[in-house]
Write a protein that holds these residues in place. Structure first.
Motif, PDB file in Angstrom:
ATOM      1  N   ALA A 176       0.822  -1.211   0.000  1.00  0.00           N
ATOM      2  CA  ALA A 176       0.000   0.000   0.000  1.00  0.00           C
ATOM      3  C   ALA A 176       0.855   1.260   0.000  1.00  0.00           C
ATOM      4  CB  ALA A 176      -0.929   0.012   1.207  1.00  0.00           C
ATOM      5  N   THR A 177       2.107   1.125   0.501  1.00  0.00           N
ATOM      6  CA  THR A 177       2.983   2.295   0.623  1.00  0.00           C
ATOM      7  C   THR A 177       3.943   2.429  -0.543  1.00  0.00           C
ATOM      8  OG1 THR A 177       4.638   1.021   1.835  1.00  0.00           O
ATOM      9  CG2 THR A 177       2.928   2.119   3.133  1.00  0.00           C
ATOM     10  N   GLY A 178       4.012   1.380  -1.381  1.00  0.00           N
ATOM     11  CA  GLY A 178       4.917   1.421  -2.508  1.00  0.00           C
ATOM     12  C   GLY A 178       6.273   0.827  -2.207  1.00  0.00           C
ATOM     13  N   ASN A 179       6.551   0.472  -0.942  1.00  0.00           N
ATOM     14  CA  ASN A 179       7.822  -0.161  -0.583  1.00  0.00           C
ATOM     15  C   ASN A 179       7.631  -1.660  -0.617  1.00  0.00           C
ATOM     16  OD1 ASN A 179      10.154  -1.125   0.522  1.00  0.00           O
ATOM     17  ND2 ASN A 179      10.225   0.363   2.192  1.00  0.00           N
ATOM     18  N   ASP A 202      -7.654  -3.917  -0.970  1.00  0.00           N
ATOM     19  CA  ASP A 202      -6.637  -2.862  -0.918  1.00  0.00           C
ATOM     20  C   ASP A 202      -5.861  -2.820  -2.226  1.00  0.00           C
ATOM     21  OD1 ASP A 202      -7.381  -2.239   1.635  1.00  0.00           O
ATOM     22  OD2 ASP A 202      -5.809  -3.432   2.591  1.00  0.00           O
ATOM     23  N   LYS A 203      -5.330  -1.627  -2.531  1.00  0.00           N
ATOM     24  CA  LYS A 203      -4.598  -1.442  -3.779  1.00  0.00           C
ATOM     25  C   LYS A 203      -3.254  -2.165  -3.736  1.00  0.00           C
ATOM     26  CE  LYS A 203      -7.720   1.287  -5.568  1.00  0.00           C
ATOM     27  NZ  LYS A 203      -8.569   0.807  -6.684  1.00  0.00           N
ATOM     28  N   CYS A 204      -2.858  -2.653  -4.902  1.00  0.00           N
ATOM     29  CA  CYS A 204      -1.549  -3.295  -5.039  1.00  0.00           C
ATOM     30  C   CYS A 204      -0.642  -2.420  -5.903  1.00  0.00           C
ATOM     31  CB  CYS A 204      -1.703  -4.684  -5.655  1.00  0.00           C
ATOM     32  SG  CYS A 204      -0.150  -5.597  -5.802  1.00  0.00           S
ATOM     33  N   ARG A 247      -6.087  -4.248  -7.544  1.00  0.00           N
ATOM     34  CA  ARG A 247      -6.269  -4.620  -6.132  1.00  0.00           C
ATOM     35  C   ARG A 247      -5.427  -5.855  -5.801  1.00  0.00           C
ATOM     36  NH1 ARG A 247     -12.408  -5.893  -5.852  1.00  0.00           N
ATOM     37  NH2 ARG A 247     -11.705  -7.099  -7.664  1.00  0.00           N
ATOM     38  N   ARG A 248      -5.260  -6.111  -4.496  1.00  0.00           N
ATOM     39  CA  ARG A 248      -4.471  -7.261  -4.067  1.00  0.00           C
ATOM     40  C   ARG A 248      -5.085  -8.578  -4.561  1.00  0.00           C
ATOM     41  NH1 ARG A 248      -0.855  -6.621   0.107  1.00  0.00           N
ATOM     42  NH2 ARG A 248      -1.376  -8.620   1.056  1.00  0.00           N
ATOM     43  N   ILE A 249      -6.415  -8.680  -4.520  1.00  0.00           N
ATOM     44  CA  ILE A 249      -7.065  -9.905  -4.984  1.00  0.00           C
ATOM     45  C   ILE A 249      -6.886 -10.072  -6.491  1.00  0.00           C
ATOM     46  CG2 ILE A 249      -9.321  -8.781  -5.296  1.00  0.00           C
ATOM     47  CD1 ILE A 249      -8.651 -12.423  -4.143  1.00  0.00           C
ATOM     48  N   ARG A 299      -4.996 -13.197  -8.374  1.00  0.00           N
ATOM     49  CA  ARG A 299      -5.583 -13.991  -9.462  1.00  0.00           C
ATOM     50  C   ARG A 299      -4.743 -13.920 -10.732  1.00  0.00           C
ATOM     51  NH1 ARG A 299     -11.837 -12.310  -7.924  1.00  0.00           N
ATOM     52  NH2 ARG A 299     -12.072 -13.923  -6.303  1.00  0.00           N
ATOM     53  N   LEU A 300      -4.066 -12.804 -10.945  1.00  0.00           N
ATOM     54  CA  LEU A 300      -3.141 -12.728 -12.081  1.00  0.00           C
ATOM     55  C   LEU A 300      -1.979 -13.707 -11.892  1.00  0.00           C
ATOM     56  CD1 LEU A 300      -2.969  -8.858 -12.702  1.00  0.00           C
ATOM     57  CD2 LEU A 300      -3.845 -10.583 -14.289  1.00  0.00           C
TER      58      LEU A 300
END
Length: 498
Positions: A180-183, A198-200, A205-207, A211-212
Motif C-alpha cells: 500500500a505504501t509502494g515499498n 486494498d490497492k496493489c 487490487r491485491r485480490i 488472481r493474475l
C-alpha cells in the motif's frame, strides 16, 4: 500411487532413508503450523501434536507390515507359477504313474497352509524387495468397494494438495510484491492487516494481483499435467537444501529476536475454537503413508526399520515444536501469516534484502517443482480408477479429459479462496484422515487375515507392526471415524454462528 509394481531403484542406507523421510514429511504443512498453534493455544497444540505424531507412527508401521505381506504374496505366486510351468514341462515330456501321484499330492497340498517356505533356509518370504504402491496393496487385500473407496480418498487428498499449492504460490508472490505504501520489500509482517480490496499497483487490487499470479502459475505449470514428468535427483537435492536453509533461518531469526527482548507474542494456553484447523494441519504435516513404498523399499537393511521410523518421528516432533514455539513467542497472534515465511519479509525482522526475498519467495520455488509431479500422480490415479482389464482409453480421453479434470478443480478452488490455513485444515481433516488412519488400519487388518489364510496361522511376518494386537487397529478406526464426526460438527456449528 496409481498402483502397480515399479522398480525398486538404487538402494541406500537406513540413515539416508531417515533423511529422505524427514524431507518428505516436513513440507508445506509445517509453514502453516505456527498460525494453527497460535489460534489453538500452546498447551493444546503441543498435546495434540504429540498424540497425532504417535498415531501417524503407528499407522506407518501398519503400512510397512502390509508392504511385507504384499511382497510375500507376490513372491509365493511366482513360486507357484514356476512350479506349474515345471509340471507342464514334465507332463509334455511323458510322466510315470508316480509322477501323477506326486502331482495329485501337490495339488492337495495347495489347499493347506504353506509353512515349508519358512522352514527352509531360503530368504525370508516377507522381505521387502519390490515396491508395491498403496493402490496395488488395496487391490490385493480389499474388495472392489474398498478399492474404489481407497482411490476416492487418495484422489480427494491430491486435489486438496494441488489446491493448497495453487494458492500458496500466488499468495507468496502477492504478499512480497504488493504494498500500500509502494515499498515492496518491507510491507509484509509489520502488523498491518491488508484486505483483498486494498490497492496493489495503481488500480490493481491485491485480490486481482493474486488472481493474475494464479493465472500465470496455471499457464506455466498446468501444461505439465498433460505429459509425464520425473523428479530428478538434482531437483530433490536443490529443493531439500532450500527447505533446510529456510527453516533454519526462520528459527534462528526468531530466537535472535526473542533473546533481544523484541518478542511480541503472548500465546494463550488453550483456545478450543482453533482445534479444528490445528487437527487438519497436524495430520497434513505428518503425512507420508502414501509415499512409504517408494521410500522404504530401497533401504538396504530393513531389520530395524520401525526403530528408524520412530527416530524420524521424534526428530520431526522436536522440529515442529521448535519452529512453532519460536514463532508464537516471537510474533503476535494477529500478525502471524498463513504462510509463516511471509513474517520474515519485514525490514524490522531482517534488514538484508536478499534474505527477505529468499524467505518470501521460498514457497514459490519449492512448491512449483512439486505441483507437476502431484498433478501427474492424480491424473494416473484417475486412469487407474476407471481402468478395466484389457481396455484402453481413446486418445482424447487419455490425453485431454484426464489432465483437464485433474487441473481445473484445484485451480477453481484456489481462485475462490486463498485461505491456506483452512485449505490445509480441511484437506488434512478429511482426506488426510482417511489416508493416514483408516486405510493403513484396514490394510493391516486385511493383510494379516490374508497372510493367515495363505501361509497358515503359525507364520510370522518379520515386519509385523509393534502394535500387533487387534485393539490398536480398532482404536485407530474408532479415532479416525470420530475425527470425521468432530470436524464436521465443528464446521456446522461454526457456520451456524456466522
Amino acid at each position: 500411487m496409481a498402483g502397480g509394481i515399479t522398480d525398486t531403484g538404487e538402494l541406500y542406507s537406513p540413515y539416508v532413508g531417515l533423511v529422505y523421510m524427514f524431507n518428505l514429511i516436513v513440507g508445506t504443512g509445517a509453514l502453516t503450523m505456527p498460525k494453527a498453534f497460535a489460534t489453538a493455544g500452546w498447551l493444546v497444540s503441543l498435546v495434540l501434536l504429540m498424540f497425532l505424531g504417535f498415531m501417524s507412527y503407528m499407522t506407518t508401521t501398519f503400512v510397512v507390515e502390509a508392504m511385507a505381506a504384499a511382497n510375500a504374496q507376490l513372491r509365493w505366486k511366482r513360486m507357484e507359477k514356476r512350479k506349474e510351468d515345471d509340471e507342464d514341462e514334465d507332463s509334455s515330456s511323458g510322466v510315470s504313474d508316480s509322477d501323477v501321484l506326486l502331482q495329485d499330492g501337490y495339488e492337495r497340498a495347495e489347499t493347506r497352509p504353506i509353512l515349508s517356505v519358512q522352514r527352509r533356509g531360503s530368504p525370508n518370504i516377507f522381505e521387502i524387495t519390490e515396491r508395491v504402491e498403496m493402490g496395488q496393496m488395496a487391490s490385493m487385500f480389499f474388495n472392489k468397494v474398498g478399492v474404489n473407496l481407497f482411490y476416492f480418498c487418495i484422489i480427494i487428498y491430491l486435489y486438496g494438495d494441488l489446491a493448497i499449492y495453487a494458492a500458496a504460490v500466488p499468495v507468496s508472490l502477492m504478499q512480497v510484491t504488493c504494498s500500500a505504501t509502494g515499498n515492496h520489500s518491507c510491507s509484509v509482517g509489520d502488523g498491518t492487516k491488508y484486505n483483498d480490496t486494498d490497492k496493489c499497483w495503481g488500480p490493481i487490487r491485491r485480490i486481482d494481483a493474486y488472481r493474475l499470479y494464479l493465472a500465470a502459475f496455471t499457464l506455466l505449470l498446468g501444461p505439465f499435467t498433460f505429459f509425464n514428468v520425473q523428479k530428478t535427483k538434482y531437483l530433490q537435492i536443490m529443493t531439500s537444501l532450500m527447505r533446510w536453509i529456510a527453516f533454519i533461518l526462520m528459527i534462528i531469526l526468531a530466537l535472535i529476536r526473542i533473546s533481544r527482548g523484541q518478542a511480541e507474542g503472548h500465546p494463550s494456553m488453550a483456545q478450543l475454537s482453533g482445534i479444528r484447523n490445528l487437527f487438519g494441519v497436524c495430520v497434513y504435516s505428518f503425512m507420508c503413508q502414501h509415499s512409504l513404498p517408494s521410500l522404504i523399499t530401497p533401504i538396504s537393511k530393513k531389520k530395524h526399520v520401525n526403530k528408524l521410523v520412530l527416530l524420524d518421528y521424534i526428530l520431526i516432533l522436536a522440529f515442529y515444536s521448535l519452529l512453532s514455539f519460536t514463532a508464537i513467542y516471537c510474533f503476535r497472534n494477529d500478525t502471524l501469516m498463513d504462510m509463516y515465511t511471509l513474517n520474515f519479509t519485514n525490514c524490522e525482522i531482517i534488514n538484508v534484502a536478499f534474505i527477505r526475498y529468499f524467505l518470501g519467495l521460498f514457497p514459490v520455488f519449492t512448491i512449483s517443482t512439486n505441483f507437476p509431479i502431484i498433478a501427474v500422480t492424480l491424473r494416473n490415479n484417475w486412469k487407474t480408477l476407471f481402468h478395466r482389464e484389457g481396455g484402453t482409453y481413446p486418445w482424447v480421453v487419455d490425453r485431454i479429459v484426464f489432465p483437464v479434470i485433474t487441473l481445473i478443480p484445484p485451480v477453481l478452488v484456489a481462485f475462490c479462496t486463498h485461505d491456506l490455513e483452512s485449505l490445509v485444515g480441511i484437506t488434512g481433516a478429511y482426506a488426510g484422515n482417511g489416508i493416514q488412519y483408516l486405510i493403513p488400519a484396514f490394510l493391516a487388518y486385511c493383510s494379516r487375515k490374508d497372510t493367515q489364510l495363505v501361509f497358515g496361522s503359525g507364520t510370522v511376518n518379520k515386519h509385523l507392526s509393534p502394535f500387533r494386537h487387534t485393539f490398536w487397529i480398532v482404536f485407530v478406526l474408532i479415532w479416525g471415524f470420530s475425527c470425521f464426526v468432530f470436524v464436521t460438527a465443528n464446521i456446522v456449528l461454526s457456520e451456524s454462528k456466522l
